[in-house]
Design an enzyme around this catalytic site. Structure first.
Site, PDB file in Angstrom:
ATOM      1  N   ARG A  11      22.431  36.071 -30.256  1.00  9.80           N
ATOM      2  CA  ARG A  11      23.125  34.784 -30.326  1.00  9.80           C
ATOM      3  C   ARG A  11      22.109  33.654 -30.476  1.00  9.80           C
ATOM      4  O   ARG A  11      20.921  33.846 -30.322  1.00  9.80           O
ATOM      5  CB  ARG A  11      23.965  34.551 -29.056  1.00  9.80           C
ATOM      6  CG  ARG A  11      25.174  35.454 -28.936  1.00  9.80           C
ATOM      7  CD  ARG A  11      26.036  35.116 -27.725  1.00  9.80           C
ATOM      8  NE  ARG A  11      27.250  35.927 -27.687  1.00  9.80           N
ATOM      9  CZ  ARG A  11      27.316  37.152 -27.197  1.00  9.80           C
ATOM     10  NH1 ARG A  11      26.220  37.690 -26.683  1.00  9.80           N
ATOM     11  NH2 ARG A  11      28.441  37.837 -27.209  1.00  9.80           N
ATOM     12  N   ILE A  13      19.585  30.618 -31.382  1.00  9.52           N
ATOM     13  CA  ILE A  13      18.467  30.502 -32.312  1.00  9.52           C
ATOM     14  C   ILE A  13      18.027  31.868 -32.821  1.00  9.52           C
ATOM     15  O   ILE A  13      17.744  32.048 -34.003  1.00  9.52           O
ATOM     16  CB  ILE A  13      17.285  29.780 -31.634  1.00  9.52           C
ATOM     17  CG1 ILE A  13      17.618  28.309 -31.397  1.00  9.52           C
ATOM     18  CG2 ILE A  13      16.030  29.886 -32.498  1.00  9.52           C
ATOM     19  CD1 ILE A  13      16.557  27.576 -30.611  1.00  9.52           C
ATOM     20  N   ASP A  55      16.279  45.614 -22.448  1.00 13.58           N
ATOM     21  CA  ASP A  55      16.074  44.550 -21.465  1.00 13.58           C
ATOM     22  C   ASP A  55      14.587  44.219 -21.471  1.00 13.58           C
ATOM     23  O   ASP A  55      13.759  45.019 -21.020  1.00 13.58           O
ATOM     24  CB  ASP A  55      16.511  45.033 -20.081  1.00 13.58           C
ATOM     25  CG  ASP A  55      16.358  43.975 -19.001  1.00 13.58           C
ATOM     26  OD1 ASP A  55      15.690  42.942 -19.256  1.00 13.58           O
ATOM     27  OD2 ASP A  55      16.873  44.189 -17.889  1.00 13.58           O
ATOM     28  N   VAL A  56      14.218  43.052 -22.000  1.00 10.05           N
ATOM     29  CA  VAL A  56      12.800  42.736 -22.186  1.00 10.05           C
ATOM     30  C   VAL A  56      12.047  42.566 -20.868  1.00 10.05           C
ATOM     31  O   VAL A  56      10.818  42.549 -20.865  1.00 10.05           O
ATOM     32  CB  VAL A  56      12.615  41.467 -23.052  1.00 10.05           C
ATOM     33  CG1 VAL A  56      13.189  41.679 -24.443  1.00 10.05           C
ATOM     34  CG2 VAL A  56      13.213  40.239 -22.382  1.00 10.05           C
ATOM     35  N   ASN A  82      11.859  35.845 -28.445  1.00  6.21           N
ATOM     36  CA  ASN A  82      12.770  34.704 -28.390  1.00  6.21           C
ATOM     37  C   ASN A  82      13.730  34.789 -27.207  1.00  6.21           C
ATOM     38  O   ASN A  82      14.347  33.788 -26.832  1.00  6.21           O
ATOM     39  CB  ASN A  82      13.570  34.638 -29.692  1.00  6.21           C
ATOM     40  CG  ASN A  82      14.600  33.541 -29.686  1.00  6.21           C
ATOM     41  OD1 ASN A  82      14.272  32.359 -29.801  1.00  6.21           O
ATOM     42  ND2 ASN A  82      15.864  33.908 -29.532  1.00  6.21           N
ATOM     43  N   TYR A 146      12.652  27.454 -15.842  1.00  8.01           N
ATOM     44  CA  TYR A 146      12.514  27.595 -17.293  1.00  8.01           C
ATOM     45  C   TYR A 146      11.239  26.916 -17.799  1.00  8.01           C
ATOM     46  O   TYR A 146      10.459  27.516 -18.551  1.00  8.01           O
ATOM     47  CB  TYR A 146      13.741  26.993 -17.969  1.00  8.01           C
ATOM     48  CG  TYR A 146      13.686  26.962 -19.479  1.00  8.01           C
ATOM     49  CD1 TYR A 146      13.980  28.099 -20.218  1.00  8.01           C
ATOM     50  CD2 TYR A 146      13.374  25.792 -20.159  1.00  8.01           C
ATOM     51  CE1 TYR A 146      13.946  28.077 -21.604  1.00  8.01           C
ATOM     52  CE2 TYR A 146      13.342  25.751 -21.543  1.00  8.01           C
ATOM     53  CZ  TYR A 146      13.628  26.901 -22.264  1.00  8.01           C
ATOM     54  OH  TYR A 146      13.579  26.876 -23.642  1.00  8.01           O
ATOM     55  N   LYS A 150       7.895  28.615 -19.589  1.00  7.24           N
ATOM     56  CA  LYS A 150       7.399  28.235 -20.913  1.00  7.24           C
ATOM     57  C   LYS A 150       5.960  27.726 -20.831  1.00  7.24           C
ATOM     58  O   LYS A 150       5.167  27.923 -21.759  1.00  7.24           O
ATOM     59  CB  LYS A 150       8.313  27.173 -21.525  1.00  7.24           C
ATOM     60  CG  LYS A 150       9.714  27.679 -21.856  1.00  7.24           C
ATOM     61  CD  LYS A 150       9.693  28.848 -22.828  1.00  7.24           C
ATOM     62  CE  LYS A 150      11.097  29.268 -23.244  1.00  7.24           C
ATOM     63  NZ  LYS A 150      11.083  30.373 -24.223  1.00  7.24           N
ATOM     64  N   LEU A 178      15.992  21.359 -28.192  1.00  2.84           N
ATOM     65  CA  LEU A 178      17.163  21.793 -27.456  1.00  2.84           C
ATOM     66  C   LEU A 178      18.271  22.153 -28.435  1.00  2.84           C
ATOM     67  O   LEU A 178      18.431  21.514 -29.462  1.00  2.84           O
ATOM     68  CB  LEU A 178      17.668  20.685 -26.536  1.00  2.84           C
ATOM     69  CG  LEU A 178      16.754  20.260 -25.384  1.00  2.84           C
ATOM     70  CD1 LEU A 178      17.333  19.033 -24.697  1.00  2.84           C
ATOM     71  CD2 LEU A 178      16.578  21.392 -24.381  1.00  2.84           C
TER      72      LEU A 178
END
Length: 251
Positions: A11, A13, A55-56, A82, A146, A150, A178
């Site tokens: 889903r 991006i 599952d990363v 991603n 988050y 990052k 965003l």
């Protein structure tokens, strides 16, 4: 044409990044915990899209999936991390378990992909891509887990860029704006703060071959990200103030 892995491509991006790569003639293996959203692409691009349940946050799952993707695709030219998890709450009201959950997907997912994909990418002279965020550079209110993850990705990518020099593997950061997380935000985020996921994902797909360390979907976003690197604290505080003011005014 190249062979790519995209994590979190079901889903948002990641979906449109995958679609953009497929439209460009490439083949893609998508690693995600959900794969139902990929059915339209599988129908449009038979034999060039390989959805793999993964599952990363689990290193062994990523290693198996990357090897399977390389086998199905016939080698790897690029791997994009991603997949991400974003939670919304003040830092003081966020438990440690939330930080760990976000880091497991966002940071350790990137690390797992790098460790598993690099041997394949060294054979082809391919490239590794991590999806980052301006908030990982500037900070931002209400999304500390988050933003922290990052920020960690930013540091990991820089370390890998140094270590991979001379080994023929590219290391890049993707910096989208965003997009579509408004429904979960702690403030009513104005529509103007968001870009369309399709424009962002397909714009990034067209630019994956660039040599730049930081890759954005548009020149305007590239300029904004440059300002974030130059003036991180000022940009973070300014964006936070703009968001709160716009939310208060109901824009």
């Amino acid at each position: 044409m190249g062979n790519y892995i995209v994590t979190g491509g079901n889903r948002g991006i990641g979906y449109y990044l995958t679609e953009g790569l497929l439209e460009g003639g490439h083949a893609v293996a998508v690693l995600d915990r959900e794969l139902d959203g990929l059915a339209p692409l599988a129908a449009r691009f038979p034999g060039r899209l390989w959805p793999l349940l993964c599952d990363v946050s689990q290193e062994e799952e990523v290693a198996r999936s990357v090897d399977e993707a390389a086998r199905l695709l016939g080698g790897l030219d690029g791997a994009v991390h991603n997949a991400c998890l974003c939670t919304f709450a003040p830092a003081g009201e966020t438990g440690e378990e939330t930080y760990r959950a976000v880091l497991a997907v966002n940071y350790f997912g990137a690390l797992h992909l790098a460790k598993s994909a690099l041997p394949h990418l060294e054979r082809t002279g391919g490239a590794l891509y991590f999806t980052s965020s301006g908030v990982g550079v500037t900070g931002f209110g209400g999304i500390a887990p988050y933003a922290s993850s990052k920020g960690a990705i930013e540091a990991l990518a820089k370390c890998l860029r140094i270590e991979l020099a001379g080994r023929g593997v590219g290391m890049h950061l993707l910096h989208p704006p965003l997009t579509d997380t408004r429904s979960a935000a702690p403030l009513p985020v104005p529509k103007a703060f968001f870009a369309a996921p399709e424009a962002v994902g397909k714009g990034l797909a067209r630019r994956l071959g660039k040599r730049s360390f930081v890759i954005c979907h548009s020149p305007a976003q590239q300029f904004q990200v440059r300002l974030c690197y130059l003036f991180p604290l000022k940009m973070g505080a300014m964006m936070d103030r703009m968001l709160r003011r716009a939310a208060e005014q109901g824009e």
